[in-house]
Design an enzyme around this catalytic site. Structure first.
Site, PDB file in Angstrom:
ATOM      1  N   ASP A  20     -37.563  50.049 -38.973  1.00 28.38           N
ATOM      2  CA  ASP A  20     -37.051  49.019 -39.890  1.00 28.38           C
ATOM      3  C   ASP A  20     -35.892  48.240 -39.256  1.00 28.38           C
ATOM      4  O   ASP A  20     -35.603  47.116 -39.670  1.00 28.38           O
ATOM      5  CB  ASP A  20     -36.526  49.667 -41.183  1.00 28.38           C
ATOM      6  CG  ASP A  20     -37.650  50.015 -42.146  1.00 28.38           C
ATOM      7  OD1 ASP A  20     -38.735  49.413 -42.048  1.00 28.38           O
ATOM      8  OD2 ASP A  20     -37.432  50.897 -43.013  1.00 28.38           O
ATOM      9  N   HIS A  27     -16.969  56.625 -32.048  1.00 30.19           N
ATOM     10  CA  HIS A  27     -17.416  57.846 -31.386  1.00 30.19           C
ATOM     11  C   HIS A  27     -18.117  58.724 -32.422  1.00 30.19           C
ATOM     12  O   HIS A  27     -17.874  59.930 -32.508  1.00 30.19           O
ATOM     13  CB  HIS A  27     -16.240  58.567 -30.725  1.00 30.19           C
ATOM     14  CG  HIS A  27     -15.772  57.881 -29.475  1.00 30.19           C
ATOM     15  ND1 HIS A  27     -15.519  58.546 -28.308  1.00 30.19           N
ATOM     16  CD2 HIS A  27     -15.549  56.574 -29.207  1.00 30.19           C
ATOM     17  CE1 HIS A  27     -15.147  57.676 -27.377  1.00 30.19           C
ATOM     18  NE2 HIS A  27     -15.148  56.474 -27.898  1.00 30.19           N
ATOM     19  N   HIS A  73     -17.456  49.595 -32.287  1.00 29.23           N
ATOM     20  CA  HIS A  73     -17.544  50.707 -31.338  1.00 29.23           C
ATOM     21  C   HIS A  73     -16.915  51.918 -32.019  1.00 29.23           C
ATOM     22  O   HIS A  73     -15.819  51.817 -32.569  1.00 29.23           O
ATOM     23  CB  HIS A  73     -16.797  50.387 -30.051  1.00 29.23           C
ATOM     24  CG  HIS A  73     -16.621  51.586 -29.161  1.00 29.23           C
ATOM     25  ND1 HIS A  73     -17.696  52.333 -28.733  1.00 29.23           N
ATOM     26  CD2 HIS A  73     -15.516  52.173 -28.638  1.00 29.23           C
ATOM     27  CE1 HIS A  73     -17.243  53.330 -27.975  1.00 29.23           C
ATOM     28  NE2 HIS A  73     -15.927  53.269 -27.907  1.00 29.23           N
TER      29      HIS A  73
END
Ligand SMILES: [Zn+2]
Length: 233
Positions: free
Chosen positions: A121, A98, A96
């Protein structure tokens, strides 16, 4: 002897890739590495700068978000990782961040259409953006509900998380996963590039059309289909 040594090292190396790939400044990102045999994952400690990380600082957590081993607090996003490992069997790493282009799409609350073969792809469908979380879910258990929102988005749209390894949480940012912590970081970096390319495409032509299905399928299948032929045997 530290029975989690390999898992800690895997998570440590993957977290160091976040600043190397320019996916986050300060502490704005975390990676975890999952060991399904032991039922635990290693995750970045909360609020610790990448420069200060060591393998030993990685926190070992079970799928109920209980710290099993480690002295530091795990990432504040730990419960989201728990939900994804529980509900998307087969994923062994989660990232995770930003990263700005992915966040821009998340803030615009837009799924990313397949505009070109770079996207195809890595996934033959749009990258989904969730709905905005409702007040009750935020109040209840925010990080856990973030995981639930991601799972709900995939179930509602019948998306296979083995085929689309990315999601945008509306108003927040990207999560990505893979068959290892390292592959999750790769997918996090790919997601950022796809989001950047899609935005540039729309800058040039706000009415740009998605890639035709026959080219999308071709690119997905030559890399991931049963008769794939991309790369070395
Ligand atoms: Zn976040």
């Amino acid at each position: 002897m530290d029975v989690y040594k390999t898992l800690r090292e895997e998570a440590f190396e993957a977290n160091l890739e976040i600043p190397r790939r320019n996916l986050a400044i300060y502490t704005w990102g975390n990676v975890s590495a999952f060991d399904p045999g032991k039922g635990v994952f290693a995750i970045k400690p909360s609020g610790v700068a990448y420069n200060d990380l060591t393998p030993d600082s990685m926190v070992i957590v079970d799928l109920e978000a209980r710290v099993v081993d480690g002295t530091l607090n795990p990432s504040s996003d730990t419960k989201t990782h728990c939900v994804l490992y529980r509900e998307f069997p087969g994923i062994l790493g989660i990232i995770h961040t930003h990263s700005p282009y992915a966040v821009a799409w998340a803030q615009a609350r837009k799924s990313v259409p397949v505009y070109g073969t770079t996207h195809a792809d890595h996934g033959a469908e749009e990258i989904p953006c969730t709905e905005v979380m409702d007040p009750e879910a935020v109040k209840n258990d925010y990080e856990l509900e973030t995981g639930n929102l991601i799972v709900k988005t995939f179930r509602q749209r019948d998306i296979n998380p083995a085929h689309i390894s990315f999601v945008l949480v509306a108003g927040h940012g990207p999560f990505a996963w893979g068959k290892s912590a390292a592959q999750s970081v790769y997918h996090g970096a790919v997601l950022e590039e796809i989001c950047k390319m899609a935005l540039l495409t729309l800058n040039l032509d706000p009415l740009a059309k998605p890639l035709p299905e026959h080219i999308t399928r071709k690119h997905w299948e030559r890399k991931h289909g049963p008769a794939s032929y991309y790369g070395q045997k």
